[in-house]
Design a protein around this motif. Structure first.
Motif, PDB file in Angstrom:
ATOM      1  N   PHE A 274       0.835  -1.204   0.000  1.00 28.57           N
ATOM      2  CA  PHE A 274       0.000   0.000   0.000  1.00 28.57           C
ATOM      3  C   PHE A 274       0.863   1.244   0.000  1.00 28.57           C
ATOM      4  O   PHE A 274       2.057   1.198   0.320  1.00 28.57           O
ATOM      5  CB  PHE A 274      -0.888   0.008   1.250  1.00 28.57           C
ATOM      6  CG  PHE A 274      -0.139  -0.335   2.517  1.00 28.57           C
ATOM      7  CD1 PHE A 274       0.582   0.625   3.208  1.00 28.57           C
ATOM      8  CD2 PHE A 274      -0.136  -1.640   2.999  1.00 28.57           C
ATOM      9  CE1 PHE A 274       1.295   0.310   4.354  1.00 28.57           C
ATOM     10  CE2 PHE A 274       0.585  -1.976   4.146  1.00 28.57           C
ATOM     11  CZ  PHE A 274       1.297  -0.996   4.832  1.00 28.57           C
ATOM     12  N   VAL A 276       1.099   4.908   1.906  1.00 27.90           N
ATOM     13  CA  VAL A 276       0.624   5.721   3.022  1.00 27.90           C
ATOM     14  C   VAL A 276       0.873   7.182   2.663  1.00 27.90           C
ATOM     15  O   VAL A 276       1.980   7.540   2.243  1.00 27.90           O
ATOM     16  CB  VAL A 276       1.343   5.364   4.335  1.00 27.90           C
ATOM     17  CG1 VAL A 276       0.816   6.224   5.483  1.00 27.90           C
ATOM     18  CG2 VAL A 276       1.154   3.885   4.660  1.00 27.90           C
ATOM     19  N   ARG A 295      -5.907  12.892  -2.734  1.00 32.95           N
ATOM     20  CA  ARG A 295      -5.677  11.513  -2.284  1.00 32.95           C
ATOM     21  C   ARG A 295      -6.581  10.541  -3.055  1.00 32.95           C
ATOM     22  O   ARG A 295      -6.159   9.436  -3.414  1.00 32.95           O
ATOM     23  CB  ARG A 295      -5.914  11.412  -0.780  1.00 32.95           C
ATOM     24  CG  ARG A 295      -4.990  12.310   0.040  1.00 32.95           C
ATOM     25  CD  ARG A 295      -5.000  11.957   1.519  1.00 32.95           C
ATOM     26  NE  ARG A 295      -6.323  12.072   2.142  1.00 32.95           N
ATOM     27  CZ  ARG A 295      -6.790  13.155   2.730  1.00 32.95           C
ATOM     28  NH1 ARG A 295      -6.055  14.277   2.748  1.00 32.95           N
ATOM     29  NH2 ARG A 295      -7.994  13.166   3.296  1.00 32.95           N
ATOM     30  N   ASN A 299      -5.591   7.368  -5.693  1.00 33.56           N
ATOM     31  CA  ASN A 299      -6.186   6.036  -5.686  1.00 33.56           C
ATOM     32  C   ASN A 299      -6.671   5.635  -7.073  1.00 33.56           C
ATOM     33  O   ASN A 299      -6.484   4.492  -7.506  1.00 33.56           O
ATOM     34  CB  ASN A 299      -7.348   5.983  -4.683  1.00 33.56           C
ATOM     35  CG  ASN A 299      -6.922   5.605  -3.289  1.00 33.56           C
ATOM     36  OD1 ASN A 299      -6.938   4.432  -2.927  1.00 33.56           O
ATOM     37  ND2 ASN A 299      -6.516   6.586  -2.491  1.00 33.56           N
ATOM     38  N   ALA A 322      -7.596  -1.132   3.953  1.00 31.31           N
ATOM     39  CA  ALA A 322      -6.381  -1.021   4.756  1.00 31.31           C
ATOM     40  C   ALA A 322      -6.208  -2.248   5.644  1.00 31.31           C
ATOM     41  O   ALA A 322      -5.868  -2.155   6.830  1.00 31.31           O
ATOM     42  CB  ALA A 322      -6.423   0.249   5.607  1.00 31.31           C
ATOM     43  N   HIS A 425      -0.883   0.904  12.491  1.00 36.07           N
ATOM     44  CA  HIS A 425      -0.828   2.009  11.527  1.00 36.07           C
ATOM     45  C   HIS A 425      -1.732   3.194  11.841  1.00 36.07           C
ATOM     46  O   HIS A 425      -1.612   4.243  11.201  1.00 36.07           O
ATOM     47  CB  HIS A 425      -1.146   1.487  10.125  1.00 36.07           C
ATOM     48  CG  HIS A 425      -0.069   0.612   9.562  1.00 36.07           C
ATOM     49  ND1 HIS A 425       0.008  -0.736   9.818  1.00 36.07           N
ATOM     50  CD2 HIS A 425       1.004   0.902   8.780  1.00 36.07           C
ATOM     51  CE1 HIS A 425       1.065  -1.242   9.201  1.00 36.07           C
ATOM     52  NE2 HIS A 425       1.681  -0.277   8.569  1.00 36.07           N
ATOM     53  N   ARG A 432       3.751   5.603  11.932  1.00 36.77           N
ATOM     54  CA  ARG A 432       3.120   5.070  10.725  1.00 36.77           C
ATOM     55  C   ARG A 432       1.766   5.739  10.468  1.00 36.77           C
ATOM     56  O   ARG A 432       1.252   5.683   9.362  1.00 36.77           O
ATOM     57  CB  ARG A 432       2.929   3.556  10.851  1.00 36.77           C
ATOM     58  CG  ARG A 432       4.210   2.737  10.681  1.00 36.77           C
ATOM     59  CD  ARG A 432       3.889   1.253  10.727  1.00 36.77           C
ATOM     60  NE  ARG A 432       5.039   0.447  10.373  1.00 36.77           N
ATOM     61  CZ  ARG A 432       5.972   0.046  11.217  1.00 36.77           C
ATOM     62  NH1 ARG A 432       5.888   0.408  12.501  1.00 36.77           N
ATOM     63  NH2 ARG A 432       6.986  -0.691  10.822  1.00 36.77           N
ATOM     64  N   SER A 435      -2.204  10.100   9.071  1.00 33.89           N
ATOM     65  CA  SER A 435      -3.485  10.798   8.918  1.00 33.89           C
ATOM     66  C   SER A 435      -3.940  11.404  10.241  1.00 33.89           C
ATOM     67  O   SER A 435      -4.584  12.450  10.270  1.00 33.89           O
ATOM     68  CB  SER A 435      -4.555   9.847   8.393  1.00 33.89           C
ATOM     69  OG  SER A 435      -4.598   8.653   9.152  1.00 33.89           O
ATOM     70  N   TYR A 472      -6.901   7.852   3.033  1.00 31.33           N
ATOM     71  CA  TYR A 472      -5.643   8.017   3.765  1.00 31.33           C
ATOM     72  C   TYR A 472      -4.541   7.128   3.188  1.00 31.33           C
ATOM     73  O   TYR A 472      -3.362   7.431   3.307  1.00 31.33           O
ATOM     74  CB  TYR A 472      -5.847   7.681   5.235  1.00 31.33           C
ATOM     75  CG  TYR A 472      -6.711   8.663   5.992  1.00 31.33           C
ATOM     76  CD1 TYR A 472      -6.668  10.033   5.714  1.00 31.33           C
ATOM     77  CD2 TYR A 472      -7.573   8.233   6.995  1.00 31.33           C
ATOM     78  CE1 TYR A 472      -7.447  10.934   6.410  1.00 31.33           C
ATOM     79  CE2 TYR A 472      -8.360   9.128   7.706  1.00 31.33           C
ATOM     80  CZ  TYR A 472      -8.298  10.480   7.401  1.00 31.33           C
ATOM     81  OH  TYR A 472      -9.070  11.365   8.101  1.00 31.33           O
ATOM     82  N   TRP A 473      -4.941   6.006   2.607  1.00 30.43           N
ATOM     83  CA  TRP A 473      -4.012   5.063   1.982  1.00 30.43           C
ATOM     84  C   TRP A 473      -4.377   4.902   0.509  1.00 30.43           C
ATOM     85  O   TRP A 473      -5.486   5.246   0.089  1.00 30.43           O
ATOM     86  CB  TRP A 473      -4.117   3.681   2.623  1.00 30.43           C
ATOM     87  CG  TRP A 473      -3.409   3.495   3.934  1.00 30.43           C
ATOM     88  CD1 TRP A 473      -2.999   4.460   4.800  1.00 30.43           C
ATOM     89  CD2 TRP A 473      -3.062   2.241   4.523  1.00 30.43           C
ATOM     90  NE1 TRP A 473      -2.418   3.887   5.901  1.00 30.43           N
ATOM     91  CE2 TRP A 473      -2.439   2.529   5.757  1.00 30.43           C
ATOM     92  CE3 TRP A 473      -3.209   0.910   4.130  1.00 30.43           C
ATOM     93  CZ2 TRP A 473      -1.965   1.521   6.601  1.00 30.43           C
ATOM     94  CZ3 TRP A 473      -2.747  -0.093   4.972  1.00 30.43           C
ATOM     95  CH2 TRP A 473      -2.125   0.215   6.183  1.00 30.43           C
ATOM     96  N   PRO A 475      -4.433   1.432  -0.900  1.00 33.91           N
ATOM     97  CA  PRO A 475      -4.223  -0.021  -0.812  1.00 33.91           C
ATOM     98  C   PRO A 475      -4.082  -0.582  -2.224  1.00 33.91           C
ATOM     99  O   PRO A 475      -4.746  -0.119  -3.151  1.00 33.91           O
ATOM    100  CB  PRO A 475      -5.501  -0.534  -0.133  1.00 33.91           C
ATOM    101  CG  PRO A 475      -6.189   0.690   0.403  1.00 33.91           C
ATOM    102  CD  PRO A 475      -5.790   1.808  -0.494  1.00 33.91           C
TER     103      PRO A 475
END
Length: 507
Positions: A274, A276, A295, A299, A322, A425, A432, A435, A472-473, A475
């Motif tokens: 993923f 971050v 963000r 994605n 996530a 996370h 880590r 966010s 936020y990620w 993935p």
């Protein structure tokens, strides 16, 4: 891509590297294993890597064990457990359990192990797994231990099963590394000899208890060799000096698996990959990644399916959460951003970045994946500077809040529960967590202090929905495991991806 002919030709040119022994079989009853990592420490209480988990499964026992087929935790040297109240667990031990030196297991050994691990002077790698909930372990009688807890924590048995290996009372009194070289365990195999960085020789322990969830153990001897060079591993496999290798690259595994007497075995794995993103703005409070539209654009810019299919292959899956889909609580109904570069460009423009922006992307493994990610982001207008280096450098930069975005992976220690990835996370005090949404943290921590599985599932679902909605990620995919296995060996695989060599047997 390597071809079988090329590998065979290379092997033929280096006969001085090859073992002269024939491949093992039922008569020899010795399984020869190659690890790419050097084994320097026999004590899993003080180590972390996957190689040490595999070894510990062979030589150690905890109170409980994980059953990958039933996806549940089962008694091992314990007969079971009982919550006397929300802060007290009582555990009973089986009769007749002995260490590899023949001495009987008692409650004193168990209490000593747990109390030493959480003690102030302990630097055990297992400490973080239990110190937040365990106050002390108390001997009730020779077969009974009481665990006094600091807080309600229904996952205590999970942590006991996954992390804590029992040692004889007094093991660490004079030396915290006393079991690193000279290990006296409880597992199905005992250590015959150990040359750190070279070889571990194991034999089946005659006194191993019949009620173990690891029974029946069917191979008499296992030799684990440290062979860091992949070419040497392959040559040894062709010569018969090795029967089992893991962490094999896809191309090599497919090529060698086409050879006679070698099977390419593929397994799923709980590890996921993923990106971050610094959504909080640690690196820049007004930075582009603080904008949710940016963000979300990132994605949409990544082709997860392409990476999973062509770069990872085998059992790799597309992941949009996530967490790993096989983990409890990993809700698959959360927002899923389809690959759509046009939409990504539109979102960037809407966010005020029609010409893109500069992004420093960090990575430490699977450089080819990081390069594809960078190329996909470049294709929608984001100018990427890829910083690929050592994990230690990334960890230092992340701790100093100097990272805009990084490509990371997490294997959850083989634990099929969303808590194993989410808590690490998205905790309030971990670097880590880039966010820093307190609601997400509260939901995840709440899921750890309830024994109601439906409530836990709902809490994880709410947290994961926020993570996905806020992007936020990014993935991307789950990993696959590629094994090379002698065709004479039956080697089962499991959904959590952990190799269980004690389950292997000769055909």
């Amino acid at each position: 891509m390597f071809s079988y002919l090329r590998i065979a030709a290379v092997a033929a040119t280096i006969p001085f590297m090859l073992s002269t022994g024939a491949r093992s079989d039922a008569g020899d009853d010795t399984l020869r294993v190659a690890f790419g990592e050097e084994v320097l420490n026999l004590d899993y209480n003080n180590t972390t890597k996957r190689e040490y988990i595999i070894l510990s499964d062979l030589v150690d026992e905890g109170l409980f064990d994980y059953d990958p087929e039933a996806n549940t935790y089962v008694p091992s040297v314990a007969t079971g457990y009982e919550y006397l109240d929300p802060l007290t667990i009582e555990v009973k031990l089986r009769d007749g359990i002995t260490f590899h030196d023949g001495s009987a297991l008692t409650a004193e050994d168990v209490a000593y192990t747990y109390n030493w691990i959480i003690s102030e002077g302990s630097e055990s790698k297992a400490k973080s797994a239990i110190e937040r909930w365990l106050d002390k372990a108390v001997v009730v009688d020779s077969k009974t231990i009481r665990f006094d807890m600091l807080e309600e924590y229904p996952l205590a048995v999970r942590d006991m099963a996954n992390r804590i290996q029992i040692r004889k009372a007094g093991t660490y009194d004079d030396d915290p590394n006393a079991a690193a070289i000279d290990l006296v365990g409880l597992g199905p195999y005992q250590v015959v000899s150990f040359e750190p960085g070279k070889e571990v020789v194991l034999k089946a322990y005659d006194g191993y208890f019949a009620e173990s969830p690891k029974q029946p153990v069917q191979i008499g001897n296992i030799v684990i060799r440290s062979l860091p060079d992949s070419g040497t591993q392959q040559a040894e496999f062709f010569s018969g000096g090795v029967d089992w290798i893991f962490k094999v690259s896809r191309d090599v595994a497919e090529s060698m698996g086409a050879a006679p007497n070698i099977d390419h075995v593929v397994s799923t794995d709980l590890r996921i990959g993923f990106l971050v993103l610094d959504a909080f703005g640690h690196t820049d409070p007004e930075g582009p990644l603080t904008n949710v539209l940016v963000r979300r654009a990132m994605n949409h810019a990544i082709n997860r399916k392409e990476i999973a299919e062509f770069l990872m292959g085998g059992g790799a899956q597309v992941v949009h959460t996530a967490c790993h889909p096989a983990q409890f609580g990993c809700d698959q109904s959360v927002a899923d951003y389809a690959y759509d570069p046009e939409k990504a460009r539109a979102l960037l423009a809407e966010a005020g970045f029609p010409d893109g922006f500069d992004l420093e992307l960090w990575s430490y493994r699977d450089k080819s994946v990081a390069e594809v990610v960078a190329a996909k982001l470049e294709a929608v207008g984001i100018t990427v500077s890829l910083r690929h280096g050592k994990l230690a450098s990334l960890n230092e930069a992340r701790a100093n809040r100097q990272i805009q975005a990084y490509f990371g992976t997490w294997g959850s220690g083989g634990t099929p529960d969303t808590a194993a990835i989410a808590r690490v996370h998205f905790s309030a005090d971990g670097d880590r967590n880039m966010s820093n949404n307190p609601k997400v943290t509260d939901l995840i921590l709440a899921a750890e202090v309830t024994g109601d599985q439906e409530k836990r599932d709902a809490l994880f679902s709410e947290a994961l929905s926020i993570i996905a909605d806020e992007a936020y990620w990014v993935p991307m995919f789950s990993y696959a495991q590629n094994f090379l296995v002698s065709s004479e060996l039956e080697f089962p695989t499991y959904a959590d991806g952990l190799p269980r060599l004690y389950r292997a047997k000769w055909k």
